[in-house]
Enzyme design. Structure first.
Site, PDB file in Angstrom:
ATOM      1  N   ASP A   7       0.910  -1.185   0.095  1.00 49.28           N
ATOM      2  CA  ASP A   7       0.119  -0.077   0.194  1.00 49.28           C
ATOM      3  C   ASP A   7       0.946   1.522  -0.068  1.00 49.28           C
ATOM      4  O   ASP A   7       2.272   1.074   0.275  1.00 49.28           O
ATOM      5  CB  ASP A   7      -0.834  -0.307   1.228  1.00 49.28           C
ATOM      6  CG  ASP A   7      -1.710   1.328   1.535  1.00 49.28           C
ATOM      7  OD1 ASP A   7      -2.423   1.617   0.603  1.00 49.28           O
ATOM      8  OD2 ASP A   7      -1.715   1.935   2.475  1.00 49.28           O
ATOM      9  N   ASP A   9      -0.054   5.153   1.094  1.00 47.30           N
ATOM     10  CA  ASP A   9      -0.376   6.271   1.884  1.00 47.30           C
ATOM     11  C   ASP A   9      -0.406   5.457   3.395  1.00 47.30           C
ATOM     12  O   ASP A   9      -1.299   4.423   3.662  1.00 47.30           O
ATOM     13  CB  ASP A   9      -1.721   6.759   1.762  1.00 47.30           C
ATOM     14  CG  ASP A   9      -1.734   7.412   0.407  1.00 47.30           C
ATOM     15  OD1 ASP A   9      -1.682   8.905   0.371  1.00 47.30           O
ATOM     16  OD2 ASP A   9      -1.943   6.935  -0.546  1.00 47.30           O
ATOM     17  N   ASP A 169      -1.713  -0.901   6.176  1.00 46.08           N
ATOM     18  CA  ASP A 169      -1.858  -0.403   7.247  1.00 46.08           C
ATOM     19  C   ASP A 169      -3.583   0.032   7.881  1.00 46.08           C
ATOM     20  O   ASP A 169      -3.797   1.012   8.415  1.00 46.08           O
ATOM     21  CB  ASP A 169      -1.387   1.154   7.177  1.00 46.08           C
ATOM     22  CG  ASP A 169      -2.060   2.246   6.544  1.00 46.08           C
ATOM     23  OD1 ASP A 169      -2.417   3.558   6.801  1.00 46.08           O
ATOM     24  OD2 ASP A 169      -2.736   1.626   5.220  1.00 46.08           O
TER      25      ASP A 169
END
Length: 232
Positions: A7, A9, A169
């Site tokens: 991922d 961001d 996240d």
């Protein structure tokens, strides 16, 4: 080839400062001051532009979906104009990426940031060439947590989609990996790090220096479990 898909961001980079600045540009344009607070609202920022506009308008007691829809393109334009002012790669992230490549893994990116903005950011940060694939929110007709963007990121990175691990996240990343039938490793240093253990990923990452060993462990465990399943 086995692949490690990241991922963007909140996983590879803390992009919250520039995202919040773009949202606050919109609130100022509406006639308000800065509504979202750097640092404090980082978790909201990493949920995307529409979420930032929604939460900000709710604080003002002025939420209307039409306002979110109207200002979302304004936010994207403001963000593109200053996409790397406050953004930084997490410590050790690129060292881990290069070590994974040395070990023979393919590496790629699967993000819910629009592809054009993700490409722009990675180029500005000077690391785009380190990744063999980049799949954004609008690259395919579907986005995470649908598993197909992850699978396509693995394919474009030179691997088989059944033999990858997703580094993320959020619950979106966890749900994506689960839907794809592959393991996930969730970082604990992002804004929502304290909540990651409850999502029960295959591993938690506290420091990027530990990532190559964690990747080897979770992928080996998946291979072993698959072999046992075939025997049984």
């Amino acid at each position: 080839m086995q692949t490690v898909i990241f991922d963007l961001d909140g996983t590879l980079a803390d992009t919250s400062g520039d995202l919040l600045a773009a949202a606050n540009h919109c609130f100022r344009d509406m006639g308000h001051g800065d509504v979202l607070i750097p640092g404090q609202d980082a978790g909201i920022a990493l949920r995307g532009g529409r979420m930032m506009l929604t939460r900000g308008l709710e604080r003002l007691g002025a939420f209307e979906q039409a306002t979110v829809d109207r200002y979302y393109p304004v936010l994207l334009e403001a963000y593109a104009d200053a996409i790397d002012t406050h953004t930084f790669l997490y410590p050790g992230a690129m060292d881990a990426v290069e070590q994974l490549k040395t070990l023979g893994y393919g590496v790629g990116i699967c993000t819910n940031k629009p592809e054009g903005l993700a490409e722009l950011l990675m180029q500005r940060l000077g690391v785009r060439d380190a990744f063999a694939s980049l799949i954004g929110a609008d690259t395919l007709p579907v986005r995470k947590p649908d598993p197909e963007p992850l699978r396509e990121a693995a394919r474009q990175a030179g691997g088989h989609p059944d033999h990858c691990v997703l580094i993320g996240d959020s619950d979106t990343d966890r749900n994506t990996s689960r839907a794809a039938g592959v393991p996930s490793i969730l970082v604990t240093f992002g804004p929502s790090g304290a909540d990651m253990a409850a999502l029960e990923p295959e591993a938690l990452l506290e420091d990027y220096a530990d990532l190559p060993d964690l990747v080897e462990r979770v992928l080996s465990a998946k291979t072993k479990n698959a072999a046992l399943g075939n025997v049984n």
